[in-house]
Design a protein around this motif. Sequence first.
Motif, PDB file in Angstrom:
ATOM      1  N   ALA A 194       4.004   6.174   8.720  1.00  0.00           N
ATOM      2  CA  ALA A 194       3.655   5.305   7.598  1.00  0.00           C
ATOM      3  C   ALA A 194       3.269   3.927   8.125  1.00  0.00           C
ATOM      4  O   ALA A 194       2.304   3.308   7.669  1.00  0.00           O
ATOM      5  N   ALA A 195       4.019   3.461   9.101  1.00  0.00           N
ATOM      6  CA  ALA A 195       3.710   2.154   9.693  1.00  0.00           C
ATOM      7  C   ALA A 195       2.352   2.193  10.378  1.00  0.00           C
ATOM      8  O   ALA A 195       1.540   1.273  10.240  1.00  0.00           O
ATOM      9  N   ILE A 196       2.101   3.281  11.133  1.00  0.00           N
ATOM     10  CA  ILE A 196       0.815   3.412  11.831  1.00  0.00           C
ATOM     11  C   ILE A 196      -0.347   3.388  10.835  1.00  0.00           C
ATOM     12  O   ILE A 196      -1.373   2.761  11.064  1.00  0.00           O
ATOM     13  N   PHE A 197      -0.132   4.038   9.693  1.00  0.00           N
ATOM     14  CA  PHE A 197      -1.183   4.074   8.669  1.00  0.00           C
ATOM     15  C   PHE A 197      -1.564   2.661   8.222  1.00  0.00           C
ATOM     16  O   PHE A 197      -2.736   2.285   8.206  1.00  0.00           O
ATOM     17  N   ALA A 198      -0.545   1.870   7.900  1.00  0.00           N
ATOM     18  CA  ALA A 198      -0.806   0.503   7.441  1.00  0.00           C
ATOM     19  C   ALA A 198      -1.430  -0.337   8.553  1.00  0.00           C
ATOM     20  O   ALA A 198      -2.381  -1.091   8.325  1.00  0.00           O
TER      21      ALA A 198
ATOM     22  N   ALA B 187       0.269   8.992  -0.553  1.00  0.00           N
ATOM     23  CA  ALA B 187      -0.796   9.954  -0.840  1.00  0.00           C
ATOM     24  C   ALA B 187      -1.388  10.533   0.440  1.00  0.00           C
ATOM     25  O   ALA B 187      -1.707  11.709   0.515  1.00  0.00           O
ATOM     26  N   VAL B 188      -1.519   9.712   1.457  1.00  0.00           N
ATOM     27  CA  VAL B 188      -2.179  10.169   2.687  1.00  0.00           C
ATOM     28  C   VAL B 188      -1.201  10.782   3.676  1.00  0.00           C
ATOM     29  O   VAL B 188      -1.409  11.862   4.225  1.00  0.00           O
ATOM     30  N   ILE B 189      -0.074  10.092   3.922  1.00  0.00           N
ATOM     31  CA  ILE B 189       0.878  10.527   4.949  1.00  0.00           C
ATOM     32  C   ILE B 189       1.975  11.429   4.370  1.00  0.00           C
ATOM     33  O   ILE B 189       2.579  12.230   5.068  1.00  0.00           O
ATOM     34  N   GLY B 190       2.237  11.270   3.092  1.00  0.00           N
ATOM     35  CA  GLY B 190       3.260  12.084   2.457  1.00  0.00           C
ATOM     36  C   GLY B 190       4.570  11.340   2.289  1.00  0.00           C
ATOM     37  O   GLY B 190       5.472  11.795   1.594  1.00  0.00           O
TER      38      GLY B 190
ATOM     39  N   ILE C  31       0.816  -1.217   0.000  1.00  0.00           N
ATOM     40  CA  ILE C  31       0.000   0.000   0.000  1.00  0.00           C
ATOM     41  C   ILE C  31       0.850   1.268   0.000  1.00  0.00           C
ATOM     42  O   ILE C  31       0.349   2.367   0.254  1.00  0.00           O
ATOM     43  N   GLY C  32       2.134   1.107  -0.287  1.00  0.00           N
ATOM     44  CA  GLY C  32       3.038   2.251  -0.332  1.00  0.00           C
ATOM     45  C   GLY C  32       2.470   3.480  -1.022  1.00  0.00           C
ATOM     46  O   GLY C  32       2.455   4.578  -0.443  1.00  0.00           O
TER      47      GLY C  32
END
Lengths: 222, 360
Positions: A95-99, A85-88, A79-80
């Motif tokens: 980025a890890a938290i997002f996933a 797109a979302v975290i920048g 999902i990179g």
Amino acid sequence: MGTTNWELLWPKIWTALLQTLQMVTIAMVLASIFGVLLGLVLYSTRPGHILANKFVFALLNGVINVIRPIPFIIFIVAIGPLTRAVIGTTIGTNAAIFALTIVASLSIARIVENNLVAVDPGAIEAGRAMGARPLRILFTIVVPEGLGALILGLTYMMVALIDATAVAGLVGGGGLGDLAMVYGYQRFDSTVMLVIIVFLIILVQLAQYGGNALSRKILRRG
Amino acid sequence: MASKSNVLDQPVQPLNDAAGRDEMIRFENVSKIFDSRGERVQALKDVNLSVARGDIFGVVGYSGAGKSTLLRTINGLEIPSTGKVLVDGADIGALNGKQLSAARQNIGMIFQQFNLLLSRNIFQNIAYPLRLAGVSKAETKKRVYELLDFVGLGDKAKAYPEQLSGGQKQRVGIARALANRPAVLICDEATSALDPQTTGEVLDLLKKVNREYGITILLITHEMDVIRKICNKVAVMEGGTVVEHGGVYEVFSDPQAPVTSRFVSSVLDHRPGTEAIEHIRKTHRGQLVQIEVKDEGSSDPFLSRIARKRNVDFNIVYGGVNELQSRVFGSLTVELLGSGPDIELALDDLAQVAEIRKAG
Ligand SMILES: Nc1ncnc2c1ncn2[C@@H]1O[C@H](COP(=O)(O)OP(=O)(O)OP(=O)(O)O)[C@@H](O)[C@H]1O
Ligand SMILES: [Mg+2]
């Protein structure tokens, strides 16, 4: 090997522990919010349920079924583009938290749905017979009656999250798992690995204990 | 005069005036077909029934007869495929969501498995319907304790359902169903999960509900004993239809449909079956005759009177007499001993005062 520099290591372990806690807590809070909402939608749009909607149910159900079996180590990389797109950025703790949040949300949605479906239909029928409208039944009967079991499900999710954070190192998220990989696996320092494993065990035990206690309090049984 | 009718009867007459003012529940040609995955089940076939205000109306039938389905049409948990159900004048199938919700607050319901909310204590369980109805906190508290006293659980407000026995849970169920002072109480096998002693206590409580609050009760059961203990009216269901209905005394004392006879004999075994007759025959060789005992309000000691007059002897070999709805009824099987002509004359005399049937 054998010449571990603890003075240098402790701050690292401490930082890693904080990173793990940060990732687990933030992902857990966000995923609980999204997951419970999604779970409620999933439950109530099921065929024959209060907001039965074939399309919404099939869509959500499909997404969950597709994503959940993907190993997190692959998912976090796959999902990179979305992460960027979302975290920048695709690397770092955020980025890890997002996933983690995405995966946990979908799992929690399923856990919520399963626990609500298991609520005694008799209790729901009693609600209808008393004149409660569908949404009222959902929030004053279905959710409270399923809550005790739900907390146990969320506890399980928390443990799974601690587990998943180990992979966060892959995208530079840090954390205990990352540290264990670097020292234990790459440098063959089994003492450090052991110390980290002990920390992880304590974390998991704390989560499990807290969840059990909370669920017992809600179930008020025994 | 209680009406008593059989299969395929005419539309039900309102029990009172033309406007049906004293009619509480009315089923008009109610049919229900369940259609689940191509499998059609006709649970109800053209049911016509009328329940008067103040009745304790029992519906009895074997498993699958359609009792629950019929009961659930009263509060709209099931909507009839055709026909309609009127409760207190309102056509339940024609109400919108909001109206149905209001109508349901006027129809209390209790369940075989009690269906209490396990996450709430007893106080909160009984308060639930009051909160739904928008009753104030203070008023709710007063009403809940009033109800707890009524059902004899004044000290259980803080307990959780899991800490109560089955009988206590059903009492909570009853209190909850009565919270909004409904006009009707419907009971789906309310005592089937309870032991005989507790069943008796819960039935007494239902009787009290009917007597003290004037609440019309419609209950379904597969136990004829429940009907005998508290109902004044009964309907017998089989295969989705009402095969017989009427006053409990009339139906018990003179069952018409075979299924009704089976139910009646399950609790009142006054008439000997073929096996019993064979057994009696081994020792009694005289003329056997069954005499139906009805509540005639007379004190004619006809057995001994006829015995003296015709010079015959009566020997009671089987039977029983019960009281139902404050009236007695039963059946005695007697052996007549004497000369042939005397016995014939005695039989003629008996036929004058009672319903008799030669047996064996
Ligand atoms: N929701 C449903 N879907 C399909 N069939 C149903 C449904 N509810 C009831 N039926 C069927 O309708 C018939 C009557 O069922 P009902 O529950 O009214 O019987 P009952 O007399 O209450 O039986 P019991 O004494 O076992 O409770 C049965 O054949 C049953 O299988
Ligand atoms: Mg039933």
